[in-house]
Design a protein around this motif. Structure first.
Motif, PDB file in Angstrom:
ATOM      1  N   ALA A 116      14.788   6.021  -4.133  1.00 50.78           N
ATOM      2  CA  ALA A 116      13.210   6.363  -4.363  1.00 50.78           C
ATOM      3  C   ALA A 116      12.546   5.356  -3.358  1.00 50.78           C
ATOM      4  CB  ALA A 116      11.956   6.221  -5.647  1.00 50.78           C
ATOM      5  N   ARG A 117      12.937   3.990  -2.979  1.00 50.09           N
ATOM      6  CA  ARG A 117      12.069   2.701  -1.838  1.00 50.09           C
ATOM      7  C   ARG A 117      13.065   2.995  -0.592  1.00 50.09           C
ATOM      8  NH1 ARG A 117       8.041  -0.469  -1.659  1.00 50.09           N
ATOM      9  NH2 ARG A 117       8.531  -2.160  -0.486  1.00 50.09           N
ATOM     10  N   LYS A 118      14.329   3.591  -1.143  1.00 48.45           N
ATOM     11  CA  LYS A 118      14.544   3.077   0.519  1.00 48.45           C
ATOM     12  C   LYS A 118      14.000   4.972   1.151  1.00 48.45           C
ATOM     13  CE  LYS A 118      17.722   0.301   0.937  1.00 48.45           C
ATOM     14  NZ  LYS A 118      17.653  -0.660   1.604  1.00 48.45           N
ATOM     15  N   LYS A 134      -6.557  12.278   8.660  1.00 49.80           N
ATOM     16  CA  LYS A 134      -7.406  12.008   8.243  1.00 49.80           C
ATOM     17  C   LYS A 134      -8.790  11.802   7.924  1.00 49.80           C
ATOM     18  CE  LYS A 134      -4.156  14.923   5.314  1.00 49.80           C
ATOM     19  NZ  LYS A 134      -4.142  15.902   6.214  1.00 49.80           N
ATOM     20  N   GLY A 135      -8.649  10.087   8.804  1.00 49.66           N
ATOM     21  CA  GLY A 135      -9.726   8.764   8.960  1.00 49.66           C
ATOM     22  C   GLY A 135      -9.209   8.215   7.735  1.00 49.66           C
ATOM     23  N   LEU A 136      -7.853   8.053   7.378  1.00 50.62           N
ATOM     24  CA  LEU A 136      -7.538   7.209   5.843  1.00 50.62           C
ATOM     25  C   LEU A 136      -6.685   6.387   6.290  1.00 50.62           C
ATOM     26  CD1 LEU A 136      -6.947  10.095   3.704  1.00 50.62           C
ATOM     27  CD2 LEU A 136      -9.495   8.265   3.836  1.00 50.62           C
ATOM     28  N   VAL A 137      -6.496   4.983   5.445  1.00 50.18           N
ATOM     29  CA  VAL A 137      -5.753   3.799   5.579  1.00 50.18           C
ATOM     30  C   VAL A 137      -5.076   3.234   4.563  1.00 50.18           C
ATOM     31  CG1 VAL A 137      -5.918   1.278   6.244  1.00 50.18           C
ATOM     32  CG2 VAL A 137      -7.323   2.374   7.282  1.00 50.18           C
ATOM     33  N   LEU A 138      -3.468   3.593   4.800  1.00 51.48           N
ATOM     34  CA  LEU A 138      -2.932   3.434   3.292  1.00 51.48           C
ATOM     35  C   LEU A 138      -2.909   1.984   3.492  1.00 51.48           C
ATOM     36  CD1 LEU A 138      -0.492   4.178   1.620  1.00 51.48           C
ATOM     37  CD2 LEU A 138       1.283   3.944   3.359  1.00 51.48           C
ATOM     38  N   LEU A 139      -3.145   1.174   2.347  1.00 53.49           N
ATOM     39  CA  LEU A 139      -3.194   0.643   1.409  1.00 53.49           C
ATOM     40  C   LEU A 139      -1.148   0.039   0.740  1.00 53.49           C
ATOM     41  CD1 LEU A 139      -7.019  -0.091   0.296  1.00 53.49           C
ATOM     42  CD2 LEU A 139      -5.572  -0.540   2.856  1.00 53.49           C
ATOM     43  N   TYR A 140      -1.257   0.506  -0.636  1.00 55.48           N
ATOM     44  CA  TYR A 140      -0.064   0.302  -1.010  1.00 55.48           C
ATOM     45  C   TYR A 140      -0.209   1.777  -2.124  1.00 55.48           C
ATOM     46  CZ  TYR A 140      -2.849  -0.200  -5.680  1.00 55.48           C
ATOM     47  OH  TYR A 140      -4.036  -0.542  -6.649  1.00 55.48           O
ATOM     48  N   THR A 141       1.890   1.875  -2.413  1.00 51.16           N
ATOM     49  CA  THR A 141       2.132   3.100  -3.521  1.00 51.16           C
ATOM     50  C   THR A 141       1.946   1.717  -4.336  1.00 51.16           C
ATOM     51  OG1 THR A 141       4.074   2.345  -2.088  1.00 51.16           O
ATOM     52  CG2 THR A 141       2.646   3.981  -1.683  1.00 51.16           C
ATOM     53  N   ILE A 253      -7.920  -7.413   1.605  1.00 51.86           N
ATOM     54  CA  ILE A 253      -7.848  -6.021   0.602  1.00 51.86           C
ATOM     55  C   ILE A 253      -5.933  -5.582   1.571  1.00 51.86           C
ATOM     56  CG2 ILE A 253      -7.518  -4.382   1.336  1.00 51.86           C
ATOM     57  CD1 ILE A 253     -10.938  -4.405   2.183  1.00 51.86           C
ATOM     58  N   ILE A 254      -5.642  -6.527   2.394  1.00 49.64           N
ATOM     59  CA  ILE A 254      -4.375  -6.441   3.104  1.00 49.64           C
ATOM     60  C   ILE A 254      -3.546  -7.000   2.377  1.00 49.64           C
ATOM     61  CG2 ILE A 254      -2.654  -6.386   4.334  1.00 49.64           C
ATOM     62  CD1 ILE A 254      -5.020  -5.858   6.888  1.00 49.64           C
ATOM     63  N   ASN A 255      -4.011  -8.034   1.739  1.00 47.24           N
ATOM     64  CA  ASN A 255      -2.962  -8.949   0.664  1.00 47.24           C
ATOM     65  C   ASN A 255      -2.980  -8.415  -0.238  1.00 47.24           C
ATOM     66  OD1 ASN A 255      -2.397 -11.171   3.316  1.00 47.24           O
ATOM     67  ND2 ASN A 255      -3.976 -12.005   2.469  1.00 47.24           N
ATOM     68  N   ALA A 256      -3.994  -8.078  -0.987  1.00 45.84           N
ATOM     69  CA  ALA A 256      -3.944  -7.817  -2.556  1.00 45.84           C
ATOM     70  C   ALA A 256      -2.763  -6.558  -2.599  1.00 45.84           C
ATOM     71  CB  ALA A 256      -5.403  -7.516  -2.525  1.00 45.84           C
ATOM     72  N   GLU A 261       1.895  -3.490  -4.384  1.00 45.06           N
ATOM     73  CA  GLU A 261       3.272  -2.928  -4.109  1.00 45.06           C
ATOM     74  C   GLU A 261       4.062  -3.576  -4.575  1.00 45.06           C
ATOM     75  OE1 GLU A 261       4.721  -0.705  -0.284  1.00 45.06           O
ATOM     76  OE2 GLU A 261       2.605   0.026  -1.092  1.00 45.06           O
ATOM     77  N   LYS A 262       4.108  -4.681  -4.692  1.00 45.91           N
ATOM     78  CA  LYS A 262       5.603  -5.559  -4.918  1.00 45.91           C
ATOM     79  C   LYS A 262       4.846  -5.747  -6.401  1.00 45.91           C
ATOM     80  CE  LYS A 262       7.938  -9.691  -4.664  1.00 45.91           C
ATOM     81  NZ  LYS A 262       7.736 -10.456  -5.913  1.00 45.91           N
ATOM     82  N   LYS A 263       4.450  -5.415  -7.352  1.00 50.69           N
ATOM     83  CA  LYS A 263       4.046  -5.224  -9.063  1.00 50.69           C
ATOM     84  C   LYS A 263       4.687  -4.200  -9.339  1.00 50.69           C
ATOM     85  CE  LYS A 263       0.371  -8.459  -9.567  1.00 50.69           C
ATOM     86  NZ  LYS A 263      -0.833  -8.554  -9.652  1.00 50.69           N
ATOM     87  N   GLY A 264       4.324  -2.883  -8.586  1.00 54.94           N
ATOM     88  CA  GLY A 264       3.945  -1.318  -8.726  1.00 54.94           C
ATOM     89  C   GLY A 264       5.757  -1.518  -9.077  1.00 54.94           C
ATOM     90  N   TRP A 265       6.748  -1.823  -7.978  1.00 56.56           N
ATOM     91  CA  TRP A 265       8.155  -1.330  -7.636  1.00 56.56           C
ATOM     92  C   TRP A 265       8.473  -2.077  -8.886  1.00 56.56           C
ATOM     93  CZ3 TRP A 265      10.068   2.325  -5.750  1.00 56.56           C
ATOM     94  CH2 TRP A 265       9.073   3.392  -4.934  1.00 56.56           C
TER      95      TRP A 265
END
Length: 328
Positions: A116-118, A134-141, A253-256, A261-265
């Protein structure tokens, strides 16, 4: 001519700075359809605290959990239009706008967290491109536990579920339900208990976590661990709102987001084991899938992967090629 004493002058400067700080401090509202028991919401609240600290209090993100601000289908448009500045949503909910958003809803394309990560890394560049449009910035998954099959009776083959009403929540799950010869029925997470209790739906694919948080043992009896796919949520920000922030806050925001994302995975596998155990402890019959059922679902998965690729060959073929090369 009046001369302000030095001490008073310093005090006025300090007060002016405090007032300016509070005037410049901002509050962002962050709707998420998931309640406070989910790992993704826990991580969202930790993310908000990190942003506040990293920005020196210049930005406060108020997480609005459990669809308390907006129901899930309303969230994408709300953040795109700037009605809210930031939001969490299921990636697949945007599947109708571009097929790349369906990448993690294809059965048996990625069935463990390494795969899933790959798959995410292969899809991420195109995801970011489509979000920018769409005018959006991806932050984390944040990933969900692998999807299992919840039913009111044991299922050993697709014939056992034929004709039942299947709860769906995205374009991909609707197609899966149709290929399984079941009736696709759109139901959002907060509505699950009522939908099953009133016989609006009879079965669903979802994670062990969703089963625990909605107390699935009150309306279903069986959980079959087919591990069909590992979907994800993502957190996105309205690009214009993000650009209006000062550089320090953007960096916060970018650092957080990287930490979130690291915590989630890292935490999702523990969450899956714990929640599967809780399903059993509360009376659900947790079963391994039969070989027949797995083989039948794999055939459907192969069909869906081929159909998905054909939706946009020039976009999706490179993603699939990269993913299949990386997962070896």
């Amino acid at each position: 001519m009046n001369v302000i004493p030095a001490a008073l002058s310093s005090l006025l400067i300090l007060i002016s700075g405090i007032v300016s700080f509070h005037l410049s401090a901002a509050t962002w509202h962050m709707p998420t359809p998931y309640d406070d028991q989910t790992l993704s919401t826990t991580i969202a609240r930790e993310f908000a605290r990190e942003v506040k600290a990293g920005s020196g209090g210049a930005l406060h993100i108020r997480v609005r959990a459990g669809a308390s601000l907006l129901k899930h289908p309303k969230i994408p448009q709300a953040v795109m239009s700037g009605q809210v500045q930031i939001a969490e949503m299921f990636i697949g909910i945007l599947g109708d706008s571009h097929p790349i958003f369906k990448h993690d809803n294809i059965p048996f394309l990625a069935t463990n967290y390494h795969q899933a990560r790959k798959l995410w890394l292969a899809a991420k560049p195109e995801i970011k491109k489509q979000l920018r449009e769409k005018g959006l910035v991806l932050l984390y998954t944040t990933p969900w536990p692998a999807q299992g099959l919840y039913t009111q009776k044991p299922i050993h083959a697709l014939s056992d579920i034929k004709g039942t009403k299947m709860r769906v929540y995205s374009a991909s799950t609707s197609r899966l339900a149709a290929l399984m010869n079941t009736q696709p029925t759109l139901v959002q997470v907060p509505e699950l208990y009522q939908a099953f209790s009133k016989d609006k739906v009879n079965a669903m694919f979802t994670s062990s976590s969703t089963g625990v948080h909605t107390r699935a043992w009150n309306y279903l009896d069986y959980f079959t661990k087919v591990k069909a796919w590992i979907p994800k949520n993502f957190v996105v920000a309205n690009e214009n709102a993000f650009k209006r922030l000062n550089l320090t806050t953007q960096i916060a925001i970018i650092n957080a987001a990287a930490v979130a994302e690291k915590k989630g995975w890292e935490k999702i596998q523990q969450q899956e084991l714990r929640d599967t155990r809780l399903l059993a402890e509360n009376g659900m019959k947790v079963e391994e899938p039969s070989e027949t059922l797995i083989n039948e679902l794999k055939v459907i998965g192969a069909t869906m992967a081929e159909e998905w690729q054909q939706e946009s060959p020039s976009t999706l073929t490179p993603v699939l090629t990269l993913y299949r090369h990386q997962k070896k």
